[in-house]
Write a protein that holds these residues in place. Structure first.
Motif, short mmCIF file in Angstrom:
data_model
loop_
_atom_site.label_atom_id
_atom_site.label_comp_id
_atom_site.label_asym_id
_atom_site.label_seq_id
_atom_site.Cartn_x
_atom_site.Cartn_y
_atom_site.Cartn_z
N PHE A 88 -9.09 14.04 49.29
CA PHE A 88 -8.40 14.94 48.16
C PHE A 88 -7.58 14.24 47.17
N PHE A 89 -7.74 14.82 45.82
CA PHE A 89 -7.07 14.20 44.70
C PHE A 89 -6.70 15.41 43.86
N SER A 90 -5.41 15.31 43.43
CA SER A 90 -4.97 16.68 42.42
C SER A 90 -4.31 15.97 41.24
N LEU A 91 -4.49 16.23 40.22
CA LEU A 91 -3.58 15.94 39.25
C LEU A 91 -3.12 16.99 38.19
N GLU A 92 -2.05 17.58 38.23
CA GLU A 92 -1.70 18.85 37.38
C GLU A 92 -0.43 18.50 36.44
N PRO A 93 -0.54 19.49 35.41
CA PRO A 93 0.76 19.29 34.46
C PRO A 93 1.94 19.60 35.49
N ASN A 94 3.15 18.96 35.40
CA ASN A 94 4.48 19.14 36.23
C ASN A 94 5.19 20.26 35.64
N ARG A 95 4.56 21.34 35.64
CA ARG A 95 5.46 22.40 34.85
C ARG A 95 4.99 23.89 35.51
#
Length: 74
Positions: free
Chosen positions: A66-73
């Motif tokens: 699993f890999f997730s990268l999302e804006p931190n807002r």
């Protein structure tokens, strides 16, 4: 009385990465990070995976589950 926030600043993106050595171990790590200007999602993935493997060399041949990268807002 003055209130001070002692929480360190967070990065611009939140990430989660799960690596697995089938039948041996699974690890999930997470955090926040501000990628350098011009970085791609792939650049971030490779950097994070390399960072984890540097701390845990036994994971060098692990599968990415699993890999997730999302804006931190919100």
């Amino acid at each position: 009385m003055t209130s001070q926030n002692s929480t360190p600043p967070q990065g611009s993106h939140q990430w989660i990465l799960t690596l697995e050595l089938p039948g041996r171990c699974t690890t999930t790590q997470y955090g926040t990070w501000t990628p350098p200007a011009g970085a791609t999602r792939h650049d971030v993935f490779v950097s994070l995976r390399e960072h984890i493997v540097a701390e845990h060399p036994e994971l060098s041949r692990a599968n990415t589950v699993f890999f997730s990268l999302e804006p931190n807002r919100l």
